[in-house]
Design an enzyme around this catalytic site. Structure first.
Site, PDB file in Angstrom:
ATOM      1  N   ARG A  22      48.583  49.687  21.971  1.00  0.00           N
ATOM      2  CA  ARG A  22      47.886  49.205  23.178  1.00  0.00           C
ATOM      3  C   ARG A  22      46.925  48.065  22.862  1.00  0.00           C
ATOM      4  NH1 ARG A  22      45.141  54.203  25.535  1.00  0.00           N
ATOM      5  NH2 ARG A  22      44.899  54.564  23.319  1.00  0.00           N
ATOM      6  N   ASN A  40      49.355  54.526  27.393  1.00  0.00           N
ATOM      7  CA  ASN A  40      50.251  55.501  26.789  1.00  0.00           C
ATOM      8  C   ASN A  40      50.778  56.428  27.865  1.00  0.00           C
ATOM      9  OD1 ASN A  40      49.915  54.602  24.152  1.00  0.00           O
ATOM     10  ND2 ASN A  40      48.328  56.082  23.669  1.00  0.00           N
TER      11      ASN A  40
END
Length: 94
Positions: A22, A40
């Site tokens: 990320r 996620n």
């Protein structure tokens, strides 16, 4: 048409959680001048909504296939979205 805008929703599969995916995606998107978000998912995948100039979005999709060091990407799904012009900046959603 070099300035055509594009918005996509991507889903990245493989070993993509627990490897800094990320933060890496945010940094890559920011460097390309893109807007959107990344998060996620419970199934171990990573979802990202990406908006910006067509060429930059295409470059980001190519980069998602590689991911950061430690990631192993097996699949990237891309769904085209209607361009909304509402996304500003690129953020990580927890």
């Amino acid at each position: 048409m070099a300035d055509r805008r594009r918005e996509v929703l991507t889903r990245v599969y493989g070993d993509v959680q627990g490897v800094g995916f990320r933060a890496w995606a945010r940094d890559q998107a920011t460097s390309l001048g893109l807007a959107g978000w990344v998060r996620n998912e419970a199934d171990g995948s990573v979802t990202a909504q990406i908006a910006g100039l067509d060429e930059a979005v295409s470059t980001m999709i190519e980069r998602l296939w590689k991911g950061p060091v430690g990631a192993s990407v097996s699949r990237v799904d891309v769904d085209e979205l209607a361009v909304q012009h509402a996304l500003i900046g690129f953020r990580i959603i927890a």
